[in-house]
Design a protein around this motif. Structure first.
Motif, mmCIF file in Angstrom:
data_model
loop_
_atom_site.group_PDB
_atom_site.id
_atom_site.type_symbol
_atom_site.label_atom_id
_atom_site.label_comp_id
_atom_site.label_asym_id
_atom_site.label_seq_id
_atom_site.Cartn_x
_atom_site.Cartn_y
_atom_site.Cartn_z
ATOM 1 N N ALA A 63 -31.415 10.229 44.917
ATOM 2 C CA ALA A 63 -31.977 10.706 43.650
ATOM 3 C C ALA A 63 -30.904 10.772 42.567
ATOM 4 N N GLU A 64 -29.699 11.225 42.915
ATOM 5 C CA GLU A 64 -28.596 11.290 41.945
ATOM 6 C C GLU A 64 -28.192 9.898 41.479
ATOM 7 N N ASP A 65 -28.181 8.947 42.401
ATOM 8 C CA ASP A 65 -27.843 7.571 42.063
ATOM 9 C C ASP A 65 -28.837 7.020 41.041
ATOM 10 N N ASP A 66 -30.116 7.268 41.281
ATOM 11 C CA ASP A 66 -31.150 6.833 40.335
ATOM 12 C C ASP A 66 -31.002 7.542 38.988
ATOM 13 N N ALA A 67 -30.723 8.845 39.034
ATOM 14 C CA ALA A 67 -30.569 9.617 37.795
ATOM 15 C C ALA A 67 -29.353 9.137 37.001
ATOM 16 N N ALA A 68 -28.256 8.829 37.681
ATOM 17 C CA ALA A 68 -27.053 8.350 36.991
ATOM 18 C C ALA A 68 -27.318 7.020 36.294
ATOM 19 N N ALA A 69 -28.023 6.129 36.963
ATOM 20 C CA ALA A 69 -28.367 4.844 36.340
ATOM 21 C C ALA A 69 -29.265 5.059 35.128
ATOM 22 N N MET A 70 -30.173 6.007 35.248
ATOM 23 C CA MET A 70 -31.081 6.310 34.148
ATOM 24 C C MET A 70 -30.322 6.896 32.960
ATOM 25 N N VAL A 71 -29.404 7.824 33.218
ATOM 26 C CA VAL A 71 -28.608 8.425 32.140
ATOM 27 C C VAL A 71 -27.808 7.350 31.410
ATOM 28 N N GLU A 72 -27.245 6.426 32.168
ATOM 29 C CA GLU A 72 -26.462 5.346 31.555
ATOM 30 C C GLU A 72 -27.325 4.487 30.637
ATOM 31 N N THR A 73 -28.505 4.130 31.095
ATOM 32 C CA THR A 73 -29.412 3.316 30.273
ATOM 33 C C THR A 73 -29.873 4.085 29.049
ATOM 34 N N VAL A 74 -30.213 5.368 29.235
ATOM 35 C CA VAL A 74 -30.660 6.191 28.098
ATOM 36 C C VAL A 74 -29.554 6.276 27.048
ATOM 37 N N ALA A 75 -28.326 6.521 27.489
ATOM 38 C CA ALA A 75 -27.211 6.664 26.542
ATOM 39 C C ALA A 75 -26.990 5.373 25.763
ATOM 40 N N ARG A 76 -27.135 4.249 26.414
ATOM 41 C CA ARG A 76 -26.910 2.960 25.764
ATOM 42 C C ARG A 76 -28.095 2.501 24.918
ATOM 43 N N ARG A 112 -41.463 21.059 43.064
ATOM 44 C CA ARG A 112 -42.549 22.040 43.126
ATOM 45 C C ARG A 112 -42.527 22.868 44.397
ATOM 46 N N THR A 113 -42.024 22.300 45.499
ATOM 47 C CA THR A 113 -42.175 22.951 46.794
ATOM 48 C C THR A 113 -40.886 23.471 47.416
ATOM 49 N N ASP A 114 -39.739 23.124 46.849
ATOM 50 C CA ASP A 114 -38.455 23.478 47.479
ATOM 51 C C ASP A 114 -37.523 24.104 46.440
ATOM 52 N N PRO A 115 -37.495 25.439 46.346
ATOM 53 C CA PRO A 115 -36.679 26.110 45.330
ATOM 54 C C PRO A 115 -35.184 25.765 45.407
ATOM 55 N N ALA A 116 -34.668 25.591 46.613
ATOM 56 C CA ALA A 116 -33.245 25.254 46.753
ATOM 57 C C ALA A 116 -32.966 23.868 46.173
ATOM 58 N N PHE A 117 -33.864 22.923 46.447
ATOM 59 C CA PHE A 117 -33.707 21.584 45.885
ATOM 60 C C PHE A 117 -33.828 21.642 44.362
ATOM 61 N N ALA A 118 -34.807 22.384 43.870
ATOM 62 C CA ALA A 118 -35.010 22.496 42.420
ATOM 63 C C ALA A 118 -33.754 23.021 41.736
ATOM 64 N N LYS A 119 -33.112 23.994 42.358
ATOM 65 C CA LYS A 119 -31.883 24.548 41.787
ATOM 66 C C LYS A 119 -30.774 23.495 41.738
ATOM 67 N N ARG A 120 -30.648 22.718 42.814
ATOM 68 C CA ARG A 120 -29.622 21.666 42.858
ATOM 69 C C ARG A 120 -29.932 20.550 41.856
ATOM 70 N N TRP A 121 -31.221 20.284 41.629
ATOM 71 C CA TRP A 121 -31.626 19.160 40.795
ATOM 72 C C TRP A 121 -31.550 19.464 39.299
ATOM 73 N N THR A 122 -31.571 20.722 38.923
ATOM 74 C CA THR A 122 -31.591 21.131 37.520
ATOM 75 C C THR A 122 -30.499 20.441 36.713
ATOM 76 N N GLU A 123 -29.323 20.370 37.260
ATOM 77 C CA GLU A 123 -28.188 19.749 36.564
ATOM 78 C C GLU A 123 -28.437 18.267 36.285
ATOM 79 N N ARG A 124 -29.040 17.569 37.236
ATOM 80 C CA ARG A 124 -29.309 16.131 37.053
ATOM 81 C C ARG A 124 -30.360 15.920 35.980
ATOM 82 N N ALA A 125 -31.411 16.716 36.008
ATOM 83 C CA ALA A 125 -32.475 16.599 35.006
ATOM 84 C C ALA A 125 -31.941 16.911 33.620
ATOM 85 N N ALA A 126 -31.051 17.892 33.536
ATOM 86 C CA ALA A 126 -30.459 18.257 32.246
ATOM 87 C C ALA A 126 -29.634 17.104 31.686
ATOM 88 N N ALA A 127 -28.958 16.353 32.540
ATOM 89 C CA ALA A 127 -28.137 15.223 32.079
ATOM 90 C C ALA A 127 -29.015 14.150 31.438
#
Length: 192
Positions: A63-76, A112-127
């Motif tokens: 998921a992070e790999d996909d998010a990083a590629a997405m952030v790069e495309t969005v920035a460009r 929606r179903t995993d609070p621990a995952f949601a907490k870890r993912w917040t940073e990626r979504a914010a990027a």
């Protein structure tokens, strides 16, 4: 014992991520058992988990790999370009589209179903959101973006369009005129 170069380790990690992405997309997080991950990667559990601590870490890395590629495309090129790329892959023969969509849907489900995952993912979504806002701000300063709507509202508009496109494609609905819909989305944020 021969030493493995960093390039070889990176290549192996990339291979594991690609195979795991397909496995998670096909079977979901729970259904992507270690045995299925072994089959998908062609590697033993020891080889897989040499690179990733556990299945959770492997999924997050995909998921992070996909998010990083997405952030790069969005920035460009902006979030609309991410949508155009996704639509092009969905209409073509690239095999990673289903995997990418599956990962996006699995991330949504786990948020929606995993609070621990949601907490870890917040940073990626914010990027991703930050990259979108920064791109829109640059476009506004260049005089390309409409100035009668706050950047935050335009960011949310584009995020909703993206989420809708992902859902549309992931449910197997035909692309139809989505290219023209994306033209309309792009026109909606541009200065008249």
């Amino acid at each position: 014992m021969p030493r493995v170069s960093q390039d070889q380790l990176d290549a192996r990690r990339h291979e594991i991520l690609a195979a795991a992405r397909d496995c998670f997309a096909r079977f979901g997080y729970e259904g992507a058992t270690v045995r299925r991950l072994e089959d998908a990667t062609g590697l033993s559990r020891g080889a897989i988990f040499h690179h990733f601590r556990d299945k959770e870490s492997l999924f997050l890395a995909v998921a992070e790999d996909d998010a990083a590629a997405m952030v790069e495309t969005v920035a460009r090129n902006g979030l609309v370009q991410v949508m155009r790329d996704l639509l092009a892959r969905a209409g073509g023969s690239e095999g990673d589209t289903a995997g990418w969509l599956g990962t996006q849907l699995e991330v949504s489900r786990r948020l929606r179903t995993d609070p621990a995952f949601a907490k870890r993912w917040t940073e990626r979504a914010a990027a991703i959101a930050d990259a979108t806002r920064e791109r829109l701000q640059r476009q506004r300063e260049a005089g390309v973006l409409r100035d009668d709507v706050p950047v935050e509202v335009l960011t949310q508009f584009l995020e909703l369009a993206y989420d809708g496109l992902v859902l549309h494609l992931a449910t197997g609905r035909p692309p139809g005129e989505l290219s023209r819909v994306l033209d309309l989305v792009e026109e909606a944020v541009r200065r008249a």
